[in-house]
Design a protein around this motif. Structure first.
Motif, short mmCIF file in Angstrom:
data_model
loop_
_atom_site.label_atom_id
_atom_site.label_comp_id
_atom_site.label_asym_id
_atom_site.label_seq_id
_atom_site.Cartn_x
_atom_site.Cartn_y
_atom_site.Cartn_z
N THR A 24 -2.42 8.05 -1.32
CA THR A 24 -2.99 9.39 -1.26
C THR A 24 -1.94 10.36 -0.73
O THR A 24 -1.90 11.52 -1.11
N HIS A 29 4.16 9.79 5.38
CA HIS A 29 4.74 9.63 6.73
C HIS A 29 5.81 8.54 6.73
O HIS A 29 6.05 7.92 5.69
N HIS A 32 5.20 5.03 5.13
CA HIS A 32 5.40 4.94 3.67
C HIS A 32 6.89 4.87 3.33
O HIS A 32 7.32 4.07 2.50
N GLY A 121 0.55 -1.55 0.92
CA GLY A 121 0.33 -2.04 2.27
C GLY A 121 -0.67 -3.19 2.26
O GLY A 121 -1.45 -3.33 1.32
N ASP A 123 -3.33 -3.64 3.95
CA ASP A 123 -4.75 -3.24 4.00
C ASP A 123 -5.32 -3.02 2.61
O ASP A 123 -6.49 -3.30 2.35
N ARG A 148 1.30 -4.72 7.76
CA ARG A 148 1.10 -3.58 8.63
C ARG A 148 0.74 -4.06 10.02
O ARG A 148 0.07 -5.09 10.15
N SER A 183 -1.94 8.14 7.99
CA SER A 183 -2.26 9.53 7.66
C SER A 183 -3.52 9.97 8.39
O SER A 183 -3.61 11.12 8.83
N THR A 184 -4.47 9.06 8.53
CA THR A 184 -5.72 9.39 9.24
C THR A 184 -5.41 9.87 10.65
O THR A 184 -5.94 10.88 11.12
#
Ligand code: ATP
Ligand code: MG
Length: 215
Positions: A24, A29, A32, A121, A123, A148, A183-184
């Motif tokens: 997304t 950041h 990534h 990742g 997740d 991660r 990002s969250t």
């Protein structure tokens, strides 16, 4: 299929080993960027293409910044790396973004024999068998899975073993230096007025401030 030819750069079209990193990127950041660079070096990739999603199928209910902003931030963040590119392929395609459609499109646009590596990742990878047309996808490209921080690797390994039974190009796990950046968390920090410096490139922070994102 609507897509922007101008964004399909010559170095991408001519790559023999191509990394593709979907996300997304709201915002992009250092988690990534480090992941893409580690994968690039370890797997001798000619180019890594970042593909900001259109409507992400797994993120219903979460408010997402306009594609234009996510694309601009991704371009700013990758500008200083000559091996990084950004593609509008998913943003220009109507409807939800599915990896299988994106990989098919890269497959038809790249020269024959190009090896494709989808970088993701842990997740996201743990759900890989639930992705649209997973069986077909696992036969279309290799996967590079970045572990991660704080991730349960027992479950991941079990899922990847099941996926490996189908995969024809391989599923590889790489350790990425512990970067607990998300990002969250960055969006929450902006909203609360907490610092985000050193979590992402300065150019991206400047863009966030100027566009007034995440307030
Ligand atoms: P959000 O918190 O909004 O979900 P995110 O930080 O997870 O954002 P995405 O755009 O969802 O970022 O992720 C794109 C890809 O990058 C996914 O495959 C994700 O697993 C991976 N990724 C995200 N953050 C990191 C990190 N810190 N280290 C390694 N991989 C990451
Ligand atoms: Mg995520």
């Amino acid at each position: 299929m609507a897509s922007d030819n101008a964004s399909f750069k010559r170095d991408v079209a001519e790559a023999r080993r191509l990394g593709i990193m979907g996300g997304t990127f709201d915002p992009i950041h250092y988690g990534h960027l480090v992941t893409a660079e580690v994968a690039r070096v370890k797997f001798h990739l000619d180019v890594v293409v970042f593909v900001p999603s259109g409507v992400p199928p797994h993120k219903h209910g979460v408010e997402i910044s306009p594609g234009r902003d996510r694309y601009m931030m991704t371009v700013l963040a990758t500008a200083t790396n000559p091996h990084f590119e950004v593609s509008r392929i998913e943003m220009d395609r109507p409807g939800p973004s599915y990896t299988v459609d994106t990989i098919s499109e890269f497959r038809t646009r790249c020269r024959p024999g190009t090896q494709l590596f989808f970088i993701t990742g842990a997740d996201a990878a743990v759900e890989i068998l639930t992705w649209k047309d997973a069986q077909e996808l696992l036969r279309m490209c290799a996967f590079i899975v970045a572990t991660r921080p704080g991730y349960c690797t027992t479950r991941l390994e079990a899922e990847l073993e099941r996926a490996r039974a189908v995969s024809t190009h391989g599923i590889f796990v790489v350790e990425v230096p512990a970067l607990a950046i998300s990002s969250t968390d960055i969006r929450a920090r902006v909203r609360q007025g907490d610092p985000i410096r050193y979590l992402l490139p300065e150019s991206v922070e400047n863009y966030i401030r100027k566009a007034g994102l995440y307030l």
